[in-house]
Design an enzyme around this catalytic site. Sequence first.
Site, PDB file in Angstrom:
ATOM      1  N   LEU A 264     -19.467  -2.406  -6.409  1.00  0.00           N
ATOM      2  CA  LEU A 264     -19.015  -3.737  -6.802  1.00  0.00           C
ATOM      3  C   LEU A 264     -19.840  -4.866  -6.190  1.00  0.00           C
ATOM      4  CD1 LEU A 264     -16.603  -4.828  -8.488  1.00  0.00           C
ATOM      5  CD2 LEU A 264     -15.653  -5.564  -6.314  1.00  0.00           C
TER       6      LEU A 264
ATOM      7  N   PHE B  35     -12.299 -18.349  -8.128  1.00  0.00           N
ATOM      8  CA  PHE B  35     -12.276 -16.991  -8.645  1.00  0.00           C
ATOM      9  C   PHE B  35     -11.847 -17.036 -10.102  1.00  0.00           C
ATOM     10  CE2 PHE B  35     -12.529 -12.656  -6.965  1.00  0.00           C
ATOM     11  CZ  PHE B  35     -13.217 -12.880  -5.794  1.00  0.00           C
TER      12      PHE B  35
ATOM     13  N   GLU C 234     -16.683 -10.904  -7.471  1.00  0.00           N
ATOM     14  CA  GLU C 234     -16.593 -12.112  -8.287  1.00  0.00           C
ATOM     15  C   GLU C 234     -16.817 -13.359  -7.416  1.00  0.00           C
ATOM     16  OE1 GLU C 234     -13.372 -11.597 -11.146  1.00  0.00           O
ATOM     17  OE2 GLU C 234     -12.748 -13.616 -10.623  1.00  0.00           O
TER      18      GLU C 234
ATOM     19  N   ARG D  70     -11.554 -11.359 -16.013  1.00  0.00           N
ATOM     20  CA  ARG D  70     -12.501 -10.243 -16.047  1.00  0.00           C
ATOM     21  C   ARG D  70     -12.591  -9.546 -17.396  1.00  0.00           C
ATOM     22  NH1 ARG D  70     -10.869  -7.907 -10.105  1.00  0.00           N
ATOM     23  NH2 ARG D  70     -11.995  -9.537  -9.020  1.00  0.00           N
TER      24      ARG D  70
ATOM     25  N   HIS E 294     -12.555  -0.481 -12.547  1.00  0.00           N
ATOM     26  CA  HIS E 294     -12.236  -1.114 -11.269  1.00  0.00           C
ATOM     27  C   HIS E 294     -10.782  -1.009 -10.848  1.00  0.00           C
ATOM     28  CE1 HIS E 294     -12.739  -3.905  -7.996  1.00  0.00           C
ATOM     29  NE2 HIS E 294     -11.897  -4.771  -8.525  1.00  0.00           N
TER      30      HIS E 294
ATOM     31  N   ALA F 239      -1.973   4.436   3.610  1.00  0.00           N
ATOM     32  CA  ALA F 239      -2.159   3.478   4.693  1.00  0.00           C
ATOM     33  C   ALA F 239      -3.188   2.425   4.310  1.00  0.00           C
ATOM     34  CB  ALA F 239      -2.577   4.217   5.961  1.00  0.00           C
TER      35      ALA F 239
ATOM     36  N   HIS G 130     -14.445  -4.294 -14.127  1.00  0.00           N
ATOM     37  CA  HIS G 130     -14.969  -5.484 -13.453  1.00  0.00           C
ATOM     38  C   HIS G 130     -16.343  -5.766 -14.060  1.00  0.00           C
ATOM     39  CE1 HIS G 130     -16.453  -8.141 -10.360  1.00  0.00           C
ATOM     40  NE2 HIS G 130     -15.300  -8.112  -9.731  1.00  0.00           N
TER      41      HIS G 130
ATOM     42  N   GLN H   6      -8.739  -2.035 -15.837  1.00  0.00           N
ATOM     43  CA  GLN H   6      -9.684  -3.155 -15.790  1.00  0.00           C
ATOM     44  C   GLN H   6     -11.116  -2.716 -15.487  1.00  0.00           C
ATOM     45  OE1 GLN H   6      -9.660  -6.168 -12.352  1.00  0.00           O
ATOM     46  NE2 GLN H   6      -8.985  -7.332 -14.128  1.00  0.00           N
TER      47      GLN H   6
ATOM     48  N   ARG I 109      -5.485  -7.974 -14.567  1.00  0.00           N
ATOM     49  CA  ARG I 109      -5.245  -8.606 -13.269  1.00  0.00           C
ATOM     50  C   ARG I 109      -6.304  -9.668 -12.985  1.00  0.00           C
ATOM     51  NH1 ARG I 109      -7.411  -7.988  -8.140  1.00  0.00           N
ATOM     52  NH2 ARG I 109      -8.525  -6.048  -8.541  1.00  0.00           N
TER      53      ARG I 109
ATOM     54  N   GLY J 182       0.753   0.148   1.929  1.00  0.00           N
ATOM     55  CA  GLY J 182       1.477   1.066   2.808  1.00  0.00           C
ATOM     56  C   GLY J 182       1.634   0.486   4.205  1.00  0.00           C
TER      57      GLY J 182
HETATM   58  C1  LIG Z   1     -14.777  -2.442  -4.216  1.00  0.00           C
HETATM   59  C2  LIG Z   1     -13.463  -3.128  -4.410  1.00  0.00           C
HETATM   60  C3  LIG Z   1     -13.321  -4.469  -4.115  1.00  0.00           C
HETATM   61  C4  LIG Z   1     -12.095  -5.110  -4.301  1.00  0.00           C
HETATM   62  N1  LIG Z   1     -11.975  -6.444  -3.986  1.00  0.00           N
HETATM   63  C5  LIG Z   1     -10.765  -7.049  -4.112  1.00  0.00           C
HETATM   64  C6  LIG Z   1     -10.577  -8.411  -3.710  1.00  0.00           C
HETATM   65  O1  LIG Z   1     -11.472  -9.066  -3.205  1.00  0.00           O
HETATM   66  N2  LIG Z   1      -9.362  -8.970  -3.882  1.00  0.00           N
HETATM   67  C7  LIG Z   1      -8.316  -8.278  -4.410  1.00  0.00           C
HETATM   68  O2  LIG Z   1      -7.224  -8.831  -4.538  1.00  0.00           O
HETATM   69  N3  LIG Z   1      -8.467  -6.982  -4.779  1.00  0.00           N
HETATM   70  C8  LIG Z   1      -9.651  -6.356  -4.632  1.00  0.00           C
HETATM   71  N4  LIG Z   1      -9.789  -5.038  -4.998  1.00  0.00           N
HETATM   72  C9  LIG Z   1      -8.601  -4.288  -5.385  1.00  0.00           C
HETATM   73  C10 LIG Z   1      -7.801  -3.939  -4.160  1.00  0.00           C
HETATM   74  O3  LIG Z   1      -8.657  -3.814  -3.051  1.00  0.00           O
HETATM   75  C11 LIG Z   1      -7.031  -2.635  -4.328  1.00  0.00           C
HETATM   76  O4  LIG Z   1      -6.282  -2.690  -5.507  1.00  0.00           O
HETATM   77  C12 LIG Z   1      -6.072  -2.462  -3.169  1.00  0.00           C
HETATM   78  O5  LIG Z   1      -6.771  -2.554  -1.957  1.00  0.00           O
HETATM   79  C13 LIG Z   1      -5.307  -1.147  -3.208  1.00  0.00           C
HETATM   80  O6  LIG Z   1      -4.524  -1.087  -2.050  1.00  0.00           O
HETATM   81  P1  LIG Z   1      -3.429   0.029  -1.853  1.00  0.00           P
HETATM   82  O7  LIG Z   1      -2.771  -0.251  -0.547  1.00  0.00           O
HETATM   83  O8  LIG Z   1      -2.573   0.105  -3.049  1.00  0.00           O
HETATM   84  O9  LIG Z   1      -4.261   1.378  -1.796  1.00  0.00           O
HETATM   85  P2  LIG Z   1      -5.575   1.813  -0.957  1.00  0.00           P
HETATM   86  O10 LIG Z   1      -6.091   0.760  -0.086  1.00  0.00           O
HETATM   87  O11 LIG Z   1      -6.490   2.434  -1.940  1.00  0.00           O
HETATM   88  O12 LIG Z   1      -4.990   2.933  -0.022  1.00  0.00           O
HETATM   89  C14 LIG Z   1      -4.460   4.143  -0.526  1.00  0.00           C
HETATM   90  C15 LIG Z   1      -3.911   4.934   0.625  1.00  0.00           C
HETATM   91  O13 LIG Z   1      -3.227   6.058   0.114  1.00  0.00           O
HETATM   92  C16 LIG Z   1      -3.611   7.198   0.817  1.00  0.00           C
HETATM   93  N5  LIG Z   1      -3.470   8.341  -0.075  1.00  0.00           N
HETATM   94  C17 LIG Z   1      -3.940   8.487  -1.336  1.00  0.00           C
HETATM   95  N6  LIG Z   1      -3.612   9.694  -1.815  1.00  0.00           N
HETATM   96  C18 LIG Z   1      -2.932  10.326  -0.838  1.00  0.00           C
HETATM   97  C19 LIG Z   1      -2.348  11.604  -0.718  1.00  0.00           C
HETATM   98  N7  LIG Z   1      -2.396  12.517  -1.692  1.00  0.00           N
HETATM   99  N8  LIG Z   1      -1.735  11.920   0.435  1.00  0.00           N
HETATM  100  C20 LIG Z   1      -1.686  11.045   1.469  1.00  0.00           C
HETATM  101  N9  LIG Z   1      -2.228   9.820   1.402  1.00  0.00           N
HETATM  102  C21 LIG Z   1      -2.826   9.471   0.259  1.00  0.00           C
HETATM  103  C22 LIG Z   1      -5.021   6.938   1.270  1.00  0.00           C
HETATM  104  O14 LIG Z   1      -5.316   7.691   2.418  1.00  0.00           O
HETATM  105  C23 LIG Z   1      -4.978   5.448   1.567  1.00  0.00           C
HETATM  106  O15 LIG Z   1      -4.544   5.233   2.881  1.00  0.00           O
HETATM  107  C24 LIG Z   1     -11.002  -4.385  -4.812  1.00  0.00           C
HETATM  108  C25 LIG Z   1     -11.135  -3.035  -5.099  1.00  0.00           C
HETATM  109  C26 LIG Z   1     -12.365  -2.413  -4.915  1.00  0.00           C
HETATM  110  C27 LIG Z   1     -12.480  -0.960  -5.296  1.00  0.00           C
END
Ligand SMILES: Cc1cc2nc3c(=O)[nH]c(=O)nc-3n(C[C@H](O)[C@H](O)[C@H](O)COP(=O)(O)OP(=O)(O)OC[C@H]3O[C@@H](n4cnc5c(N)ncnc54)[C@H](O)[C@@H]3O)c2cc1C
Length: 582
Positions: A250, A118, A253, A284, A354, A12, A240, A238, A396, A16
């Site tokens: 973090l 950026f 950037e 990066r 990162h 989520a 950072h 990657q 990325r 998701g």
């Molecule tokens: C500190 C930080 C800052 C960032 N800043 C930026 C930015 O400014 N701009 C940018 O483009 N990107 C940024 N990124 C990268 C980006 O935020 C992430 O790559 C992205 O948010 C990942 O989104 P996602 O929906 O794939 O997963 P996530 O947001 O990580 O969500 C994963 C979901 O999967 C669920 N899940 C995981 N394992 C299980 C399981 N076994 N069973 C059930 N549920 C599970 C979790 O509960 C969660 O809801 C940043 C990353 C970090 C760490």
Amino acid sequence: MNYEFDTVIVGAGGAGLYAALEASRLHGAGRTAVVSKLYPIRSHTGAAQGGIGAALGNVEEDKPEWHAFDTVKGGDYLTDQNAAIILAEDAVRAVLELEHRGLPFSRTPEGKIDQRRFGGHTRGFGEAPVCRSCYAADRTGHMILQTLYQQCIRNRASFFDEFHLLDLLMDGNRCCGVVVLELATGQLHTFHSKAVLLATGGFGRMFQITSNAYANTGDGPAVAARRGLPLEDMEFFQFHPTGIRGMGILITEGVRGEGGVLRNRHGERFMTRYAPTLLDLAPRDMVARAITLEIKAGNGIVGDKSVDDYVLLDATGLGKAVIEEKLPDIAEFCRTYQNIDPADTPIPVQPTAHYAMGGIPTDLDGRVLCDGAGGVIEGLYAAGECACVSVHGANRLGTNSLVDLVVFGRRAGRHMAQFAANADLCSVNVSDGAADVCALLDQLKSGSGSVKPGTVRDRMRTVMMEKIGIYRTGSQMREAVAELQQLRDDFRHIRIEDPAAAYNTELVEVLELRNLLDLALITAACADWREETRGAHARDDFPERDDEAFLNHSLAWLNGRDVRLGTRPVDLSRWEPKPRVY
Ligand SMILES: Cc1cc2nc3c(=O)[nH]c(=O)nc-3n(C[C@H](O)[C@H](O)[C@H](O)COP(=O)(O)OP(=O)(O)OC[C@H]3O[C@@H](n4cnc5c(N)ncnc54)[C@H](O)[C@@H]3O)c2cc1C
């Protein structure tokens, strides 16, 4: 218990939730389930600070074509170019849609969505940095999650919070649902469905120093790999450039986008020597390497015993007002963790693990691929950081992950809803499907107990940091592979000591460790295989990019103790690969 839904979305975060929004919109209420181990708005997307890239051109001239080109060049030409074009073109629509759904973006004085610079984002195919990142102060991801979650609730998607994915229900090349553990009760459940989307996020926790949340343990890709599916481009992880020294937390950037600069211990703005045009706003991989080289050359600031050497991120030129208005969380982190005010004192930083460029291979609609020839697993989808579309190639660009989530999360959600509308539930025996999970849980309860999970975890994280870090060499990577194989063997002797059914966090952490170990092994094996330097994969023993031999995506299959490797072609339909100069 067994639940039945048309579509089940695991995860989520931004990917998701966007998929859930789309699927629930197309299906109507109650037919889409979202299963998440975290409460949705605690997903790592909520930590995204810097922004989401889209060529709106609100602050200066910009075009999606420039954004697509930057993405391809930033990815060191391993990016699938057809995916980059979709990303850049659809980003504009996606950002406006987020705005209309209620996302409170920061504004220009005329009231338009504000944009900042950026790394690697340029105008005119690399001429100069461009303002492309749309942001809500330094809480962009938080706002995205809030907006999407509210809209999913409005569409009556069914949420199963704190439900932990353990396995996929498969019938040959068809996915029929998932097996999950309910954390509050310790019960196992099956979700039988026509289509499943994995959106479980990244796996930075395999490294010692990382910006990633504790939950980023790669559960989705690991489950897929153990079910015999390949993972793509896993060697590209990657770093950072700017994590808080010693902690990895973090510093976005966006600080450099607003005018902050990196300095070595002589006060020199060293990026002038590494990237004369883009300077501190180079991609990066280049900036993280430059910092490492500065430190190696003795130009870093010597850390105390507990912390390695570091460099400084100087934001003192921005002024207090800009920092408090545009980077309030960063200012807070600096005060909390370093006891400094970034308006007066430069921030001590070092690179931090990162982002996973690699993951579960998919086509442009999020369908999971099972081979290098475009074959798909029916009914299985992936999106977000756990997937590899591949739109980020070997490296990325900042702000492109949030775009990836909303653009490809939406496409996957739409495709899976359409697929489910015309498909039947497959006739898999759900209790047979859960048998493997039951066997694993029995093994963990009855292990010899001679191995402590914490010892295995620490060793894995050190091996990955030291041997599969920013610079890599063949001999060290082979050592890493052997050590990780051994750690996976050791894992069998772990025993869960806590017998509790409800909220057994020891059990969950051990299950997550197993996932990280599998992915760490695959990452190390892929890194050893790729005998070239490209994007985030920098080798001392093969310092050049080798398009002749390696302009291919890697595919890796877990095969017992070993990893089997294959390739998949890169889409090069638009731009010819050129050397990367910034
Ligand atoms: C500190 C930080 C800052 C960032 N800043 C930026 C930015 O400014 N701009 C940018 O483009 N990107 C940024 N990124 C990268 C980006 O935020 C992430 O790559 C992205 O948010 C990942 O989104 P996602 O929906 O794939 O997963 P996530 O947001 O990580 O969500 C994963 C979901 O999967 C669920 N899940 C995981 N394992 C299980 C399981 N076994 N069973 C059930 N549920 C599970 C979790 O509960 C969660 O809801 C940043 C990353 C970090 C760490």
